[in-house]
Design a protein around this motif. Structure first.
Motif, PDB file in Angstrom:
ATOM      1  N   MET A 288      41.180  35.877  45.727  1.00 16.06           N
ATOM      2  CA  MET A 288      40.314  34.704  45.711  1.00 16.06           C
ATOM      3  C   MET A 288      39.878  34.330  47.126  1.00 16.06           C
ATOM      4  SD  MET A 288      39.685  33.468  42.647  1.00 16.06           S
ATOM      5  CE  MET A 288      39.367  31.717  42.892  1.00 16.06           C
TER       6      MET A 288
ATOM      7  N   THR B 254      35.423  38.436  40.912  1.00 15.26           N
ATOM      8  CA  THR B 254      34.578  37.937  39.832  1.00 15.26           C
ATOM      9  C   THR B 254      33.841  39.072  39.131  1.00 15.26           C
ATOM     10  OG1 THR B 254      34.266  35.816  40.956  1.00 15.26           O
ATOM     11  CG2 THR B 254      32.639  36.414  39.288  1.00 15.26           C
ATOM     12  N   GLN B 255      33.289  40.006  39.898  1.00 13.22           N
ATOM     13  CA  GLN B 255      32.548  41.100  39.293  1.00 13.22           C
ATOM     14  C   GLN B 255      33.473  42.008  38.477  1.00 13.22           C
ATOM     15  OE1 GLN B 255      30.117  43.307  42.004  1.00 13.22           O
ATOM     16  NE2 GLN B 255      29.013  44.352  40.390  1.00 13.22           N
TER      17      GLN B 255
ATOM     18  N   THR C 120      36.198  41.148  36.981  1.00 20.78           N
ATOM     19  CA  THR C 120      36.586  40.435  35.769  1.00 20.78           C
ATOM     20  C   THR C 120      35.460  40.439  34.747  1.00 20.78           C
ATOM     21  OG1 THR C 120      38.045  39.017  37.090  1.00 20.78           O
ATOM     22  CG2 THR C 120      37.453  38.246  34.898  1.00 20.78           C
ATOM     23  N   ARG C 121      34.229  40.240  35.211  1.00 25.88           N
ATOM     24  CA  ARG C 121      33.097  40.258  34.283  1.00 25.88           C
ATOM     25  C   ARG C 121      32.906  41.633  33.660  1.00 25.88           C
ATOM     26  NH1 ARG C 121      29.175  36.478  38.109  1.00 25.88           N
ATOM     27  NH2 ARG C 121      29.936  34.465  37.297  1.00 25.88           N
TER      28      ARG C 121
ATOM     29  N   THR D 165      43.293  37.187  32.783  1.00 26.83           N
ATOM     30  CA  THR D 165      42.080  37.747  33.386  1.00 26.83           C
ATOM     31  C   THR D 165      40.911  37.702  32.411  1.00 26.83           C
ATOM     32  OG1 THR D 165      43.449  39.232  34.737  1.00 26.83           O
ATOM     33  CG2 THR D 165      41.115  39.779  34.521  1.00 26.83           C
TER      34      THR D 165
ATOM     35  N   TRP E  88      39.780  34.070  31.773  1.00 33.30           N
ATOM     36  CA  TRP E  88      39.005  33.568  32.908  1.00 33.30           C
ATOM     37  C   TRP E  88      37.585  34.126  32.883  1.00 33.30           C
ATOM     38  CZ3 TRP E  88      38.066  35.711  38.192  1.00 33.30           C
ATOM     39  CH2 TRP E  88      37.638  34.732  39.097  1.00 33.30           C
ATOM     40  N   GLY E  89      37.461  35.433  32.600  1.00 30.90           N
ATOM     41  CA  GLY E  89      36.141  36.054  32.545  1.00 30.90           C
ATOM     42  C   GLY E  89      35.299  35.561  31.385  1.00 30.90           C
TER      43      GLY E  89
ATOM     44  N   CYS F  77      34.371  32.740  34.592  1.00 33.98           N
ATOM     45  CA  CYS F  77      35.113  32.800  35.867  1.00 33.98           C
ATOM     46  C   CYS F  77      35.142  31.433  36.540  1.00 33.98           C
ATOM     47  CB  CYS F  77      34.512  33.854  36.804  1.00 33.98           C
ATOM     48  SG  CYS F  77      34.642  35.540  36.174  1.00 33.98           S
ATOM     49  N   GLN F  78      35.271  30.395  35.717  1.00 33.68           N
ATOM     50  CA  GLN F  78      35.369  29.039  36.226  1.00 33.68           C
ATOM     51  C   GLN F  78      36.837  28.628  36.329  1.00 33.68           C
ATOM     52  OE1 GLN F  78      32.555  27.229  37.217  1.00 33.68           O
ATOM     53  NE2 GLN F  78      31.614  29.235  36.844  1.00 33.68           N
TER      54      GLN F  78
ATOM     55  N   PRO G 256      42.160  31.080  38.601  1.00 32.47           N
ATOM     56  CA  PRO G 256      42.961  32.027  37.824  1.00 32.47           C
ATOM     57  C   PRO G 256      44.453  31.975  38.166  1.00 32.47           C
ATOM     58  CG  PRO G 256      41.708  33.187  39.507  1.00 32.47           C
ATOM     59  CD  PRO G 256      41.201  31.776  39.495  1.00 32.47           C
TER      60      PRO G 256
END
Length: 207
Positions: free
Chosen positions: A111, A119-120, A122-123, A178, A181-182, A186-187, A190
Motif C-alpha cells: 500500500m 490495485t491493478q 487485485t482487479r 483480497t 477488496w477488489g 479497492c476501497q 485491505p
C-alpha cells in the motif's frame, strides 16, 4: 500512507546477496512492464513477447523468472523474504499472531510503495479467471513454505494435518480478503480487512 521503514521485512530484503538483488531487480522490471502494457492494451492482448521487449530481456528470460503470464501478475517483490521474516518472529508468539504480522506487513508495504500495482493486481484477480485460478494453484506452494517454517517453530512435522489445515485456512482468509477488496472497488484499507478476517477466524463465526 506514510512509507514504512526498519521492519523485519526490510531487514530480510537488505540481507539479500548481490546476485539475489540483481534477480529481484529483473523480476521487478518485468512485472512493471507487464502492468504498463496491461493498462495500455488489456490483459488478454498482452503477450510474453511484448513483455520481454518492454523489459529489454528475452522471452526465455521472462519464462525463467515467471513460468506463466499469470505468475508475473501474482508475484511481488517481497515473496523471497516472507519465510525469513516469519522465521524471525518472537519465539513465544502464537502461529496466528506471527502469520498475521507478516501478512499485514506485506500488505502495508504494498500500500505504501506500490499502491497502483496492488490495485491493478487485485482487479485482475477479480476480472480474469486465469489469474484467479493460478492464484489458487500457487497458494499450495506458499502454504508449504509457511508450513515448513511453522513446523520448525512448533516442533510439528511439516505434513502434520492440523498444521496444514491451519495454514490453509489463514491463506484462504487472505485470498477472500483480497477478492472482497477488489469486488468493492479497492476501497478502504485491505490491512484492516485482513485483521477483521483473522479476528473472525480466531473467534469463530457467531450466529
Amino acid at each position: 500512507m506514510a512509507a514504512i521503514s526498519h521492519t523485519p521485512l526490510d531487514k530480510q530484503l537488505s540481507q539479500l546477496t548481490l546476485r539475489e538483488r540483481k534477480k529481484l531487480r529483473t523480476r521487478v522490471t518485468i512485472r512493471r512492464a507487464t502492468y504498463r502494457l496491461i493498462t495500455e492494451q488489456g490483459y488478454e492482448a498482452t503477450t510474453v513477447e511484448q513483455i520481454a521487449e518492454a523489459s529489454e530481456v528475452s522471452p526465455s528470460t521472462v519464462f525463467r523468472y515467471f513460468p506463466t503470464k499469470e505468475d508475473i501478475v501474482l508475484t511481488d517483490a517481497y515473496d523471497p523474504a516472507i519465510a525469513s521474516s516469519l522465521r524471525e518472529r518472537p519465539a513465544g508468539e502464537s502461529p496466528l499472531a506471527s502469520l498475521r504480522a507478516v501478512m499485514a506487513e506485506v500488505l502495508e508495504r504494498s500500500m505504501a510503495h506500490e499502491p497502483e500495482e496492488l490495485t491493478q493486481r487485485t482487479r485482475l484477480l477479480v476480472r480474469v479467471p486465469a489469474v484467479r485460478a493460478r492464484m489458487t494453484e500457487t497458494m499450495s506452494v506458499t502454504a508449504k513454505l509457511l508450513a515448513d517454517v511453522l513446523a520448525e517453530r512448533t516442533g510439528r512435522r511439516p505434513d502434520d494435518l492440523d498444521l496444514r489445515v491451519f495454514v490453509g485456512a489463514v491463506l484462504s482468509a487472505l485470498r477472500e480478503v483480497t477478492l472482497h477488496w477488489g469486488e468493492h472497488g479497492c476501497q478502504g484499507n485491505p490491512v484492516a480487512l485482513l485483521h477483521q478476517a483473522l479476528d473472525g477466524l480466531e473467534g469463530g463465526l457467531r450466529l
